[in-house]
Design a protein around this motif. Structure first.
Motif, PDB file in Angstrom:
ATOM      1  N   ASP A 144       0.782  -1.155   0.036  1.00  0.00           N
ATOM      2  CA  ASP A 144       0.081   0.059  -0.187  1.00  0.00           C
ATOM      3  C   ASP A 144       0.967   1.358  -0.010  1.00  0.00           C
ATOM      4  OD1 ASP A 144      -2.231  -1.593  -0.081  1.00  0.00           O
ATOM      5  OD2 ASP A 144      -2.743  -1.238   2.067  1.00  0.00           O
ATOM      6  N   ILE A 145       1.774   1.333   0.988  1.00  0.00           N
ATOM      7  CA  ILE A 145       2.490   2.682   1.062  1.00  0.00           C
ATOM      8  C   ILE A 145       3.548   2.788  -0.444  1.00  0.00           C
ATOM      9  CG2 ILE A 145       2.768   2.362   3.619  1.00  0.00           C
ATOM     10  CD1 ILE A 145       5.561   1.426   3.439  1.00  0.00           C
ATOM     11  N   HIS A 146       3.929   1.747  -0.982  1.00  0.00           N
ATOM     12  CA  HIS A 146       4.813   1.856  -2.184  1.00  0.00           C
ATOM     13  C   HIS A 146       3.936   2.199  -3.070  1.00  0.00           C
ATOM     14  CE1 HIS A 146       7.804  -0.129   0.110  1.00  0.00           C
ATOM     15  NE2 HIS A 146       8.690   0.506  -1.046  1.00  0.00           N
ATOM     16  N   THR A 147       2.885   1.759  -3.305  1.00  0.00           N
ATOM     17  CA  THR A 147       1.639   2.259  -4.334  1.00  0.00           C
ATOM     18  C   THR A 147       1.271   3.722  -4.210  1.00  0.00           C
ATOM     19  OG1 THR A 147       0.500   0.045  -4.532  1.00  0.00           O
ATOM     20  CG2 THR A 147      -0.567   1.931  -5.434  1.00  0.00           C
ATOM     21  N   ARG A 148       0.959   3.919  -3.001  1.00  0.00           N
ATOM     22  CA  ARG A 148       0.618   5.525  -2.917  1.00  0.00           C
ATOM     23  C   ARG A 148       1.702   6.457  -3.100  1.00  0.00           C
ATOM     24  NH1 ARG A 148      -1.498   4.764   3.624  1.00  0.00           N
ATOM     25  NH2 ARG A 148      -3.481   3.662   3.161  1.00  0.00           N
ATOM     26  N   CYS A 149       2.948   6.263  -2.893  1.00  0.00           N
ATOM     27  CA  CYS A 149       4.164   6.938  -3.069  1.00  0.00           C
ATOM     28  C   CYS A 149       4.726   6.918  -4.647  1.00  0.00           C
ATOM     29  CB  CYS A 149       5.194   6.668  -2.034  1.00  0.00           C
ATOM     30  SG  CYS A 149       4.726   6.991  -0.401  1.00  0.00           S
ATOM     31  N   TYR A 150       4.592   5.851  -5.270  1.00  0.00           N
ATOM     32  CA  TYR A 150       5.185   5.607  -6.460  1.00  0.00           C
ATOM     33  C   TYR A 150       4.390   5.134  -7.659  1.00  0.00           C
ATOM     34  CZ  TYR A 150       9.150   5.848  -2.961  1.00  0.00           C
ATOM     35  OH  TYR A 150      10.002   6.389  -1.990  1.00  0.00           O
ATOM     36  N   ASN A 151       3.264   4.920  -7.320  1.00  0.00           N
ATOM     37  CA  ASN A 151       2.372   4.698  -8.443  1.00  0.00           C
ATOM     38  C   ASN A 151       1.403   5.964  -8.967  1.00  0.00           C
ATOM     39  OD1 ASN A 151       0.714   3.732 -10.521  1.00  0.00           O
ATOM     40  ND2 ASN A 151      -0.045   2.057  -9.261  1.00  0.00           N
TER      41      ASN A 151
ATOM     42  N   LYS B  51      -0.758   6.214 -11.147  1.00  0.00           N
ATOM     43  CA  LYS B  51      -2.054   5.740 -11.585  1.00  0.00           C
ATOM     44  C   LYS B  51      -2.969   5.374 -10.073  1.00  0.00           C
ATOM     45  CE  LYS B  51      -0.506   3.802 -15.635  1.00  0.00           C
ATOM     46  NZ  LYS B  51      -0.526   2.454 -16.796  1.00  0.00           N
ATOM     47  N   PHE B  52      -2.401   5.556  -9.101  1.00  0.00           N
ATOM     48  CA  PHE B  52      -3.275   5.444  -7.810  1.00  0.00           C
ATOM     49  C   PHE B  52      -3.860   6.783  -7.631  1.00  0.00           C
ATOM     50  CE2 PHE B  52      -3.481   6.177  -3.135  1.00  0.00           C
ATOM     51  CZ  PHE B  52      -4.143   4.986  -3.017  1.00  0.00           C
ATOM     52  N   SER B  53      -5.395   6.373  -7.264  1.00  0.00           N
ATOM     53  CA  SER B  53      -6.458   7.313  -7.445  1.00  0.00           C
ATOM     54  C   SER B  53      -5.990   8.391  -6.365  1.00  0.00           C
ATOM     55  CB  SER B  53      -7.754   6.825  -6.976  1.00  0.00           C
ATOM     56  OG  SER B  53      -7.861   6.306  -5.739  1.00  0.00           O
ATOM     57  N   ARG B  54      -5.187   8.322  -5.369  1.00  0.00           N
ATOM     58  CA  ARG B  54      -5.160   9.313  -4.372  1.00  0.00           C
ATOM     59  C   ARG B  54      -3.458   9.573  -4.589  1.00  0.00           C
ATOM     60  NH1 ARG B  54      -7.198   8.466   1.326  1.00  0.00           N
ATOM     61  NH2 ARG B  54      -6.394  10.455   1.530  1.00  0.00           N
ATOM     62  N   TYR B  55      -2.822   9.524  -5.523  1.00  0.00           N
ATOM     63  CA  TYR B  55      -1.464   9.555  -5.617  1.00  0.00           C
ATOM     64  C   TYR B  55      -1.187  10.934  -5.266  1.00  0.00           C
ATOM     65  CZ  TYR B  55       2.942  10.096  -7.878  1.00  0.00           C
ATOM     66  OH  TYR B  55       4.381  10.376  -7.987  1.00  0.00           O
ATOM     67  N   LYS B  56      -2.032  11.923  -5.472  1.00  0.00           N
ATOM     68  CA  LYS B  56      -1.777  13.562  -5.326  1.00  0.00           C
ATOM     69  C   LYS B  56      -1.470  13.678  -3.811  1.00  0.00           C
ATOM     70  CE  LYS B  56      -6.561  14.663  -5.538  1.00  0.00           C
ATOM     71  NZ  LYS B  56      -6.792  14.967  -4.082  1.00  0.00           N
ATOM     72  N   ASP B  57      -2.347  12.802  -3.056  1.00  0.00           N
ATOM     73  CA  ASP B  57      -2.020  13.150  -1.487  1.00  0.00           C
ATOM     74  C   ASP B  57      -1.048  12.438  -1.126  1.00  0.00           C
ATOM     75  OD1 ASP B  57      -4.685  14.425  -1.435  1.00  0.00           O
ATOM     76  OD2 ASP B  57      -5.611  12.560  -1.478  1.00  0.00           O
ATOM     77  N   TYR B  58      -0.157  11.693  -1.827  1.00  0.00           N
ATOM     78  CA  TYR B  58       1.035  10.903  -1.331  1.00  0.00           C
ATOM     79  C   TYR B  58       2.265  11.393  -2.040  1.00  0.00           C
ATOM     80  CZ  TYR B  58      -2.251   8.463   1.783  1.00  0.00           C
ATOM     81  OH  TYR B  58      -3.228   8.280   2.445  1.00  0.00           O
ATOM     82  N   GLY B  59       2.579  10.553  -3.094  1.00  0.00           N
ATOM     83  CA  GLY B  59       3.839  10.892  -4.116  1.00  0.00           C
ATOM     84  C   GLY B  59       3.595  12.126  -4.544  1.00  0.00           C
ATOM     85  N   GLY B  60       2.430  12.642  -4.957  1.00  0.00           N
ATOM     86  CA  GLY B  60       2.107  13.600  -5.713  1.00  0.00           C
ATOM     87  C   GLY B  60       2.572  14.919  -4.833  1.00  0.00           C
ATOM     88  N   ARG B  61       2.721  14.875  -3.618  1.00  0.00           N
ATOM     89  CA  ARG B  61       3.038  16.096  -2.973  1.00  0.00           C
ATOM     90  C   ARG B  61       4.268  15.955  -1.889  1.00  0.00           C
ATOM     91  NH1 ARG B  61       1.229  16.483   2.454  1.00  0.00           N
ATOM     92  NH2 ARG B  61       0.265  14.654   3.468  1.00  0.00           N
ATOM     93  N   GLY B  62       5.300  14.841  -2.276  1.00  0.00           N
ATOM     94  CA  GLY B  62       6.563  14.542  -2.044  1.00  0.00           C
ATOM     95  C   GLY B  62       6.629  13.559  -0.825  1.00  0.00           C
ATOM     96  N   ILE B  63       5.470  12.913  -0.581  1.00  0.00           N
ATOM     97  CA  ILE B  63       5.535  11.695   0.546  1.00  0.00           C
ATOM     98  C   ILE B  63       6.203  10.573  -0.083  1.00  0.00           C
ATOM     99  CG2 ILE B  63       4.282  10.302   2.149  1.00  0.00           C
ATOM    100  CD1 ILE B  63       3.980  13.227   2.358  1.00  0.00           C
ATOM    101  N   TYR B  64       7.217  10.066   0.619  1.00  0.00           N
ATOM    102  CA  TYR B  64       8.032   8.883   0.076  1.00  0.00           C
ATOM    103  C   TYR B  64       8.324   7.934   1.123  1.00  0.00           C
ATOM    104  CZ  TYR B  64      11.999  11.047   2.797  1.00  0.00           C
ATOM    105  OH  TYR B  64      12.637  11.564   3.729  1.00  0.00           O
ATOM    106  N   VAL B  65       8.967   6.815   0.669  1.00  0.00           N
ATOM    107  CA  VAL B  65       9.169   5.516   1.698  1.00  0.00           C
ATOM    108  C   VAL B  65      10.596   5.667   1.849  1.00  0.00           C
ATOM    109  CG1 VAL B  65       9.131   3.202   1.835  1.00  0.00           C
ATOM    110  CG2 VAL B  65       7.319   4.287   0.668  1.00  0.00           C
ATOM    111  N   CYS B  66      11.051   5.549   3.060  1.00  0.00           N
ATOM    112  CA  CYS B  66      12.549   5.790   3.353  1.00  0.00           C
ATOM    113  C   CYS B  66      13.333   4.651   2.794  1.00  0.00           C
ATOM    114  CB  CYS B  66      12.778   5.881   4.795  1.00  0.00           C
ATOM    115  SG  CYS B  66      12.370   4.095   5.839  1.00  0.00           S
ATOM    116  N   ASP B  67      14.526   4.603   2.354  1.00  0.00           N
ATOM    117  CA  ASP B  67      15.247   3.611   2.053  1.00  0.00           C
ATOM    118  C   ASP B  67      15.329   2.525   2.860  1.00  0.00           C
ATOM    119  OD1 ASP B  67      16.183   5.484   0.017  1.00  0.00           O
ATOM    120  OD2 ASP B  67      18.102   5.932   0.639  1.00  0.00           O
ATOM    121  N   GLU B  68      15.312   2.477   4.055  1.00  0.00           N
ATOM    122  CA  GLU B  68      15.280   1.495   4.785  1.00  0.00           C
ATOM    123  C   GLU B  68      14.273   0.572   4.756  1.00  0.00           C
ATOM    124  OE1 GLU B  68      15.388   0.478   9.809  1.00  0.00           O
ATOM    125  OE2 GLU B  68      15.707   2.456   9.248  1.00  0.00           O
TER     126      GLU B  68
END
Length: 247
Positions: free
Chosen positions: A111-118, A120-137
């Motif tokens: 879920d968190i990778h889809t939100r931040c890096y896809n 096409k995800f319907s709510r991508y603008k609320d996550y990856g689209g505004r700079g939210i990312y998953v830490c390298d770890e």
């Protein structure tokens, strides 16, 4: 090499322009005994597909006829078992995502990778689209799984403490749905008269609709005291709209 085995491979390959080794001149470059990835060349198999063909034995035990050019360039390094193995690893991720058996940890990881890096995800603008990312770890599932299983209990969900921050161990916690509902971008903490409560708690305390309070403070920049003490003009759905026209 037996004629039966060679004939079976020819039929499987569904190619007609093949000549067995008995009908061809032996190639100048002998690859017999050489290893290419998981394949070890056993013998010259003939010619076809515009190249010299070699019978190879894979580490998994399967035989395969391979073009010499593909072996030399590194394009073919197994009978196909390596690709199947990698595909299986990607889709199972250490046994956590077998069909019908996805664990909670894997679902959240996905879920968190889809939100931040896809995109096409319907709510991508609320996550990856505004700079939210998953830490390298947490790009590694085993690392994420270990943290998730030790910090997120039954009945809890993964929750970011700072909604403008990343998905990372230092910015995440286990939270109930009620706690999550209080920790959104529209739900803010407000301090007044020496007491700090979230927006929804102030709404309950004052009897003023939470959306009205949010609009007063964030959209219309009312002072906190005025926002919390001014009676609502209308308890209806469009209360905030009426108040905005009165400013």
């Amino acid at each position: 090499m037996s004629t039966i085995l060679f004939s079976a491979m020819i039929r499987k390959a569904k190619k007609r322009i093949l000549r067995p080794a008995s009908e061809c001149r032996y190639p100048k470059t002998d690859l017999v005994g050489q290893r290419f990835g998981r394949l070890v060349v056993k013998e010259f198999a003939g010619r076809g597909w515009g190249s010299v063909l070699w019978l190879c034995l894979c580490d998994c035990g399967n035989n395969r006829i391979v073009r010499g050019s593909d072996l030399k360039k590194g394009d073919t390094q197994s009978c196909g078992c390596y690709r199947k193995q990698k595909s299986s690893e990607i889709h199972t991720i250490h046994g956590a995502a077998k069909k019908g058996e996805k664990t909670r940890a894997y679902k959240r990881f996905h879920d968190i990778h889809t939100r931040c890096y896809n995109p096409k995800f319907s709510r991508y603008k609320d996550y990856g689209g505004r700079g939210i990312y998953v830490c390298d770890e947490w790009r590694s599932f085993p690392v994420f799984r270990d943290w998730f299983e030790s910090h997120v209990g039954e009945g809890e969900e993964l929750d970011r403490i700072d909604n403008d921050g990343p998905y990372a161990p230092w910015n995440c916690r286990g939270a109930t749905r009620k706690e999550q509902a209080r920790n959104t971008r529209r739900n803010i903490n407000i301090t007044w008269d020496g007491e700090t409560l979230c927006l929804k708690d102030w709404a309950k305390r004052t009897g003023i609709n939470a959306e009205t309070l949010w609009n007063r403070i964030r959209r219309h920049n009312w002072p906190i005291e005025k926002a919390l003490t001014t009676p609502a003009m209308n308890r209806g759905r469009h209360q905030h709209t009426r108040e905005s026209t009165a400013l």
